[in-house]
Design a protein around this motif. Structure first.
Motif, PDB file in Angstrom:
ATOM      1  N   ASP A   1      -4.762   0.008  12.574  1.00  0.00           N
ATOM      2  CA  ASP A   1      -5.049  -0.661  11.305  1.00  0.00           C
ATOM      3  C   ASP A   1      -3.780  -0.968  10.499  1.00  0.00           C
ATOM      4  N   HIS A   2      -2.616  -0.712  11.101  1.00  0.00           N
ATOM      5  CA  HIS A   2      -1.364  -1.082  10.453  1.00  0.00           C
ATOM      6  C   HIS A   2      -0.570  -2.095  11.274  1.00  0.00           C
ATOM      7  N   CYS A   3      -1.230  -2.756  12.212  1.00  0.00           N
ATOM      8  CA  CYS A   3      -0.537  -3.786  12.999  1.00  0.00           C
ATOM      9  C   CYS A   3       0.006  -4.893  12.100  1.00  0.00           C
ATOM     10  N   HIS A   4      -0.691  -5.157  10.999  1.00  0.00           N
ATOM     11  CA  HIS A   4      -0.231  -6.248  10.122  1.00  0.00           C
ATOM     12  C   HIS A   4       1.133  -5.942   9.512  1.00  0.00           C
ATOM     13  N   CYS A   5       1.516  -4.680   9.451  1.00  0.00           N
ATOM     14  CA  CYS A   5       2.834  -4.324   8.897  1.00  0.00           C
ATOM     15  C   CYS A   5       3.949  -4.900   9.776  1.00  0.00           C
TER      16      CYS A   5
ATOM     17  N   ILE B   1       3.678  -7.638  11.477  1.00  0.00           N
ATOM     18  CA  ILE B   1       3.692  -9.085  11.213  1.00  0.00           C
ATOM     19  C   ILE B   1       4.453  -9.378   9.928  1.00  0.00           C
ATOM     20  N   LEU B   2       4.245  -8.546   8.908  1.00  0.00           N
ATOM     21  CA  LEU B   2       4.977  -8.738   7.649  1.00  0.00           C
ATOM     22  C   LEU B   2       6.478  -8.612   7.884  1.00  0.00           C
ATOM     23  N   ALA B   3       6.896  -7.612   8.646  1.00  0.00           N
ATOM     24  CA  ALA B   3       8.327  -7.392   8.879  1.00  0.00           C
ATOM     25  C   ALA B   3       8.940  -8.559   9.661  1.00  0.00           C
TER      26      ALA B   3
ATOM     27  N   GLY C   1       6.683  -0.612   0.670  1.00  0.00           N
ATOM     28  CA  GLY C   1       5.430  -0.341   1.358  1.00  0.00           C
ATOM     29  C   GLY C   1       5.278   1.059   1.918  1.00  0.00           C
ATOM     30  N   CYS C   2       4.262   1.171   2.725  1.00  0.00           N
ATOM     31  CA  CYS C   2       3.843   2.451   3.285  1.00  0.00           C
ATOM     32  C   CYS C   2       4.734   2.866   4.458  1.00  0.00           C
ATOM     33  N   ILE C   3       4.413   3.994   5.039  1.00  0.00           N
ATOM     34  CA  ILE C   3       5.173   4.506   6.178  1.00  0.00           C
ATOM     35  C   ILE C   3       5.238   3.469   7.295  1.00  0.00           C
TER      36      ILE C   3
ATOM     37  N   MET D   1       0.857  -1.182   0.000  1.00  0.00           N
ATOM     38  CA  MET D   1       0.000   0.000   0.000  1.00  0.00           C
ATOM     39  C   MET D   1       0.898   1.239   0.000  1.00  0.00           C
ATOM     40  N   GLN D   2       1.004   1.874  -1.132  1.00  0.00           N
ATOM     41  CA  GLN D   2       1.814   3.073  -1.219  1.00  0.00           C
ATOM     42  C   GLN D   2       1.050   4.257  -0.652  1.00  0.00           C
TER      43      GLN D   2
END
Ligand code: FES
Length: 129
Positions: free
Chosen positions: A106-110, A112-114, A65-67, A1-2
């Protein structure tokens, strides 16, 4: 998500500052281990590790990705560098979120990705040994 790095609305100032100058961002030509994951949102995360005597001596991440994804990659790398492989496996998304102190819910999944990409890079190393 840019998203625009100057989108100040949803992020605390300290996360904007980190996203503009993230630590450990980049790639490596000859790492001991690496991994790439594309998350369900479309964001991509890469991790590169240099490991000596079971310790992570150098680390880089890269993301499109995003910030939130940038700051999660940076803090995940910061939490892992200098640790043994086994201690690095204890780095969790919650550790990352706690360290960031203000990641939007709503960005907690970021995080998890990292962390998942870090784990996959560690698995790459362990499976090659
Ligand atoms: Fe998808 Fe950050 S918005 S990982």
């Amino acid at each position: 998500m840019q998203e625009n790095i100057n989108n100040l609305d949803v992020y605390p100032e300290h996360l904007i500052t980190l996203a503009k100058n993230p630590k450990y961002m980049g790639r490596m030509n000859a790492p001991d281990a690496s991994a790439f994951i594309k998350g369900p949102c479309g964001d991509e995360m890469e991790f590169y590790l240099v490991i000596n005597n079971g310790v992570i001596e150098d680390i880089k991440f890269h993301t499109s990705g995003c910030i939130a994804t940038i700051v999660c990659g940076s803090v995940t790398a910061e939490l892992a560098i200098g640790k043994s492989i086994y201690d690095a496996l204890a780095v969790s998304p919650k550790n990352v979120m706690d360290s960031l102190n203000g990641l939007p819910q709503d960005h907690c999944h970021c995080s998890i990705l990292a962390v998942s990409t870090l784990y996959r890079a560690l698995a790459d190393y362990l499976l090659k040994k």
